[in-house]
Design an enzyme around this catalytic site. Structure first.
Site, PDB file in Angstrom:
ATOM      1  N   CYS A   3       0.840  -1.211   0.000  1.00 24.53           N
ATOM      2  CA  CYS A   3       0.000   0.000   0.000  1.00 24.53           C
ATOM      3  C   CYS A   3       0.873   1.259   0.000  1.00 24.53           C
ATOM      4  O   CYS A   3       0.552   2.253  -0.665  1.00 24.53           O
ATOM      5  CB  CYS A   3      -0.913   0.017   1.218  1.00 24.53           C
ATOM      6  SG  CYS A   3      -2.052  -1.367   1.277  1.00 24.53           S
TER       7      CYS A   3
HETATM    8  C1  BEZ Z   1       0.492  -4.605   1.852  1.00 25.91           C
HETATM    9  O1  BEZ Z   1       0.097  -3.494   1.487  1.00 25.91           O
HETATM   10  O2  BEZ Z   1       1.666  -4.920   1.751  1.00 25.91           O
HETATM   11  C2  BEZ Z   1      -0.479  -5.593   2.400  1.00 25.91           C
HETATM   12  C3  BEZ Z   1      -1.616  -5.168   3.079  1.00 25.91           C
HETATM   13  C4  BEZ Z   1      -2.485  -6.102   3.604  1.00 25.91           C
HETATM   14  C5  BEZ Z   1      -2.227  -7.445   3.437  1.00 25.91           C
HETATM   15  C6  BEZ Z   1      -1.116  -7.853   2.727  1.00 25.91           C
HETATM   16  C7  BEZ Z   1      -0.224  -6.934   2.207  1.00 25.91           C
END
Ligand code: BEZ
Length: 210
Positions: free
Chosen positions: A45
């Site tokens: 994210c």
């Molecule tokens: C991420 O943004 O890396 C992420 C967020 C939630 C679950 C898995 C990965």
């Protein structure tokens, strides 16, 4: 039932990093992208939001406003913004909706319980000036989106809203396009006086209209 193409994007009022937003008023007369991410302070994210911030001038060139969302509160978004700027070299320059009560997430069906019953998936909604949904894409949490692809689709949506053409596989802005089957050859002569190449009677290739 989940939201479908051609549906009116539901209106809502919410808190965001740029204050209270009434969605339809915020969109105004242009286009909008509403996208969710699963969680603040997570790696994928963080890279996505940095990229959207970097691409903001590209969205603006197309008359598109961008707004993000997660189920984290606005206070978390604000703290996380410093990390995004530090690690991605781009400061958050668009609003992020805080949706701890899952009001907007539920309205837009952004929580897919069989994937994760509390966090939003990576949903994308492209909304036109008529407030109708023009495109939806859903990615899982593990896969960061390609926002160049979202810009490419917006180019196609805006072109095909204006001209009776469709865009072929892997089309990029400036490439040749296809005359839609609903246009007869007779009408096509008026609309595309420069002519076209008929590979088949139903596959008519023409220069991209400006
Ligand atoms: C991420 O943004 O890396 C992420 C967020 C939630 C679950 C898995 C990965």
């Amino acid at each position: 039932m989940s939201l479908q193409l051609g549906d009116i994007a539901p209106d809502f009022e919410t808190d965001s990093t740029e204050g209270k937003i009434r969605f339809h008023d915020w969109i105004g007369n242009g286009w909008a992208v509403l996208f969710s991410h699963p969680k603040d302070f997570t790696p994928v994210c963080t890279t996505e939001l940095g990229e959207v911030a970097r691409l903001k001038p590209e969205f603006e060139k197309r008359g598109v406003k961008v707004i993000g969302l997660s189920v984290d509160p606005v206070s978390d978004h604000r703290r996380w913004a410093a990390d995004i700027e530090e690690t991605q070299g781009a400061a958050l320059n668009f609003p992020l909706i805080g949706d701890p009560e899952r009001k907007v997430s539920n309205l837009y069906d952004m929580i897919h319980p069989n994937a994760n019953d509390t966090l939003t998936v990576r949903s994308v909604f492209v909304i036109g000036p008529d407030k109708k949904i023009k495109l939806t894409i859903t990615y899982p949490a593990s896969t960061g989106r390609n926002f160049d692809e979202i810009l490419r689709v917006i180019d196609s949506l805006q072109l095909t809203a204006k001209h009776q053409v469709a865009t072929p596989v892997n089309w990029q802005h400036g490439d040749d396009v296809i005359i839609v089957p609903a246009v007869s050859d007779e009408d096509a002569k008026k609309k595309f006086p420069q002519g076209w190449k008929a590979v088949k009677s139903y596959l008519r290739i023409v220069k991209q209209p400006q």
